[in-house]
Design a protein around this motif. Sequence first.
Motif, mmCIF file in Angstrom:
data_model
loop_
_atom_site.group_PDB
_atom_site.id
_atom_site.type_symbol
_atom_site.label_atom_id
_atom_site.label_comp_id
_atom_site.label_asym_id
_atom_site.label_seq_id
_atom_site.Cartn_x
_atom_site.Cartn_y
_atom_site.Cartn_z
ATOM 1 N N GLU A 153 0.520 -16.958 0.440
ATOM 2 C CA GLU A 153 -0.231 -16.932 1.695
ATOM 3 C C GLU A 153 0.710 -17.158 2.880
ATOM 4 O OE1 GLU A 153 -4.372 -18.900 3.224
ATOM 5 O OE2 GLU A 153 -2.867 -20.260 2.410
ATOM 6 N N SER A 193 2.885 -14.113 3.385
ATOM 7 C CA SER A 193 2.197 -12.991 4.049
ATOM 8 C C SER A 193 2.169 -13.187 5.556
ATOM 9 C CB SER A 193 0.777 -12.851 3.499
ATOM 10 O OG SER A 193 -0.053 -13.928 3.917
ATOM 11 N N GLU A 194 2.113 -14.452 6.002
ATOM 12 C CA GLU A 194 2.066 -14.744 7.434
ATOM 13 C C GLU A 194 3.419 -14.524 8.103
ATOM 14 O OE1 GLU A 194 0.753 -18.750 7.494
ATOM 15 O OE2 GLU A 194 -1.317 -18.295 6.887
ATOM 16 N N GLY A 230 4.618 -10.553 7.272
ATOM 17 C CA GLY A 230 3.688 -9.462 7.545
ATOM 18 C C GLY A 230 3.254 -8.720 6.299
ATOM 19 N N LEU A 231 2.981 -9.450 5.231
ATOM 20 C CA LEU A 231 2.588 -8.841 3.966
ATOM 21 C C LEU A 231 1.066 -8.775 3.858
ATOM 22 C CD1 LEU A 231 5.043 -10.766 1.584
ATOM 23 C CD2 LEU A 231 5.454 -8.621 2.822
ATOM 24 N N ASP A 232 0.607 -7.842 3.037
ATOM 25 C CA ASP A 232 -0.824 -7.722 2.757
ATOM 26 C C ASP A 232 -1.155 -8.609 1.570
ATOM 27 O OD1 ASP A 232 -3.425 -7.074 2.307
ATOM 28 O OD2 ASP A 232 -3.077 -4.934 1.937
ATOM 29 N N LEU A 233 -1.847 -9.730 1.823
ATOM 30 C CA LEU A 233 -2.139 -10.686 0.766
ATOM 31 C C LEU A 233 -3.028 -10.078 -0.310
ATOM 32 C CD1 LEU A 233 -1.592 -13.628 -0.055
ATOM 33 C CD2 LEU A 233 -3.659 -14.293 1.193
ATOM 34 N N ASP A 234 -3.856 -9.095 0.065
ATOM 35 C CA ASP A 234 -4.759 -8.474 -0.921
ATOM 36 C C ASP A 234 -3.985 -7.766 -2.025
ATOM 37 O OD1 ASP A 234 -6.823 -9.432 0.542
ATOM 38 O OD2 ASP A 234 -7.403 -7.511 1.431
ATOM 39 N N THR A 235 -2.768 -7.322 -1.713
ATOM 40 C CA THR A 235 -1.962 -6.640 -2.734
ATOM 41 C C THR A 235 -1.246 -7.624 -3.650
ATOM 42 O OG1 THR A 235 0.010 -6.528 -1.341
ATOM 43 C CG2 THR A 235 -1.589 -4.741 -1.114
ATOM 44 N N GLU A 267 -9.140 -10.815 -6.550
ATOM 45 C CA GLU A 267 -10.251 -11.410 -5.823
ATOM 46 C C GLU A 267 -10.514 -12.859 -6.225
ATOM 47 O OE1 GLU A 267 -14.939 -10.529 -4.652
ATOM 48 O OE2 GLU A 267 -13.845 -9.161 -5.976
ATOM 49 N N ARG A 320 -7.905 -14.920 -4.587
ATOM 50 C CA ARG A 320 -8.086 -15.035 -3.137
ATOM 51 C C ARG A 320 -9.219 -16.009 -2.816
ATOM 52 N NH1 ARG A 320 -7.527 -9.400 -3.455
ATOM 53 N NH2 ARG A 320 -9.758 -9.091 -2.998
#
Length: 807
Positions: free
Chosen positions: A773, A776-777, A780-785, A789, A792
């Motif tokens: 997490e 990603s901040e 600039g990463l997409d945490l969903d990838t 679920e 998350r």
Amino acid sequence: MPTDHRRSRRTEAMPRHPLRDRDPEFADWAAGTGVIRHGEVTVERIAQLLERQAGDAGARRTWLSRLRAADLLANMGMWLVAHMTYARRVRLDGRPLMADDFKPHPEGHTGGALNMVPAYVGYLAANSLSGLTRSWLMGQGHCVAAIDAVNLLVDNMSPTHAARYGLTDEALTRLVNDFYHCGVDADGHPVSPLGSHVNAHTAGGMSEGGYLGFAGLQYVHMPLPGQHLVAFLSDGAFEEQRGSDWAARWWRPDDSGPVVPVMIANGRRIDQRTTMSQSGGTDWFEDHLVLNGFAPLTIDGRDPAAFVWAILTAEAELADQAEQARAGHVRYPLRLPYVIAETIKGFGFPGAGTNAAHNLPLVDNPAHDEAARARFNEGARALHVPLETLKQALVQINDHDRQARPREREHALVDPRPPLPRLPEMGRFEIGTAASPMAAIDVAFSDLVAANPALRVRVCNPDEMRSNRLNRTLDRLHHRVTDPEPGVAEALDGAVITALNEEAVVSAALANRQGLNLVASYEAFAVKMLGAMRQEIIFARHCREAGRDPGWLSLPLLVSSHTWENGKNEQSHQDPTLCEAWLGEMDDVAPALFPVDAPSAVAALRSLYSSRGRVAVMVVPKNPVPVQLDADQARQLTEDGLLCLREASQPRLQLFAVGAYQLVEMQRALARLEAAGITASLYIVQEPGRLREARDEGEATALLSQCRLGQLVPDVPARVFLAHCRPEPLCGVLRPLDTGTRTRFLGYRNRGGTLDTFGMLYANRATWAHVLEAASEVAGLDLDTLLDEPERDALAGEGDPEALRHD
């Protein structure tokens, strides 16, 4: 009450001693001088001492002349102490001081310093009379004026003091103006070599004494056989710091020299009576000592001759007990003689016995108050000794050359320098297997002890050795006890000091400066050791700044059963405060280390034992963790404090692990990143303090240069740190690696309870998923990838945390 262990000076009124009438030389001494008066109990004891130890008329005259010299020196020592507090001009001819001769703002722990003068003079006289230079230790370091004043008078000064002070009006005027001089030089160091406590320039000083009570815990562990130690202690410190009651349990004649504890019992703390005074005074304390295995000797604390008798008598009685123990006639613990020196606060000067005597006994300032000025001059006149008379007395005390013994500034314990230990070969560990770092240290230390039989060993432990995986060490060295239990790792001469008192335990290791030491504790409770440790490293650093590098072998404090593996025991057991506090100290003397596996733990331990004058906090897991490093990597990590474990080409971010469990979480996060095709480098930070910005030139010698740090850590803006400790103090230490808005620090967030390791990590938002997490901040990463679920939802606090658990 078993009266055979009590030697009190409070007896029936004694008649005038017949020697006063038959022996003019004895009568001359017995009459006293200045404020020094010899009570009949002391006169009787000195008479008996003369009969036993001064066999002929010549020896008797020598003894009496030195005792008279001690009286003169004690008077003049108190005279100079009073001037150090109040005067800014000194007149050796004793003329009264005028208003302009006084300080506008006097300072000084005057009462305690006045009380220490007869004690220290008695110590010097005992050395002279016996032809033996004993070591000394003073727990009440704020009484340093007594030591510095008497040292000046007898020319027993450090080089720095000797260059500035001496027996002239000009040099003494410089001394009194240096006392409590608060000026600093351009580098921020004190201008004056005199301090408000014992410091590196105090001749013979070896402890600041700023933390009252630790001297009482340490003295019994200091001397080696053949070395003698007199420890001056405080009745106020007795009530402040428990644990000194156990000293008699630890002393053994075959591995320790004789010790003589001397309590200056003046009955007052800063603004009230001591608890001892309120509980019944020294009568009560004598009973207390007897119950705890001591043999109290109560003396007149206003008389240097009483200290001479006490020191020589205590050593003789202890030697007799040691012989009886060797012959099997007495059992342990031996009755350790303990001197109680009864006096009143500030004896020898106006205001004695009052609350004001602790600091400024005159209450009003002689610079502005005529009555106070008159009281000062009256008190000084009673103490003054003409210079020629004083010099004749000093000839009697200063007979070191004739006796071929060292000066007191060079006593045996002032600068211990044992040889560096021989290091056995480092054990082998297979990468990928699980091993307990504490168990690995156990094997390495046990082998180290076996390879260095000449070094006295102290392993100090406030609780459970076996719980912290130090089984082999315990089986080799044994708990030190007075009545060993068959079939258990206990022995009369055991080298493991175990007591349910963290301050007492760490003090045993800090005191063993001529040997090999190891301390192990639960992390949460080791914080109680902080004061004793800090006093030691402060003094060590000041010695180094004064040009005298400390020579004792560095001391590792292993904190285990720590925050991330002690979750089952509630949040009181989940506390990284000690390592955080240690990160705030100077890294050249106080490193905080976070080894990540068995090889790095052993390599760090070996490196410490190859160095001197450092106290290290090592956060070491006791439970098995994966072996991550080979021997070369472990050595490199120890050398730099930092190691790149996984280097990526053109990484989008860098991950930094501080701690073993944190490295495991970082590796899990890295695996997810790599599976998603995101490049990242992984670093281990074992010694965060080595990466900080140096706060002075001394610390700079222990740190990585910015050039070297830049080589090890290429410039990548996005960084995530996961720490064993709270992130806030680590953020400050690692400021050179902080890229600002694109750096995140994770760690302990004051969350806990009855949890396992995963529960602790989750509660503190310190799992691998929380690392992702943060990544990603900053990158600039997409945490969903990176997370599914359920993961998350768990991360967001909306799902089952078990989704993030990895077995």
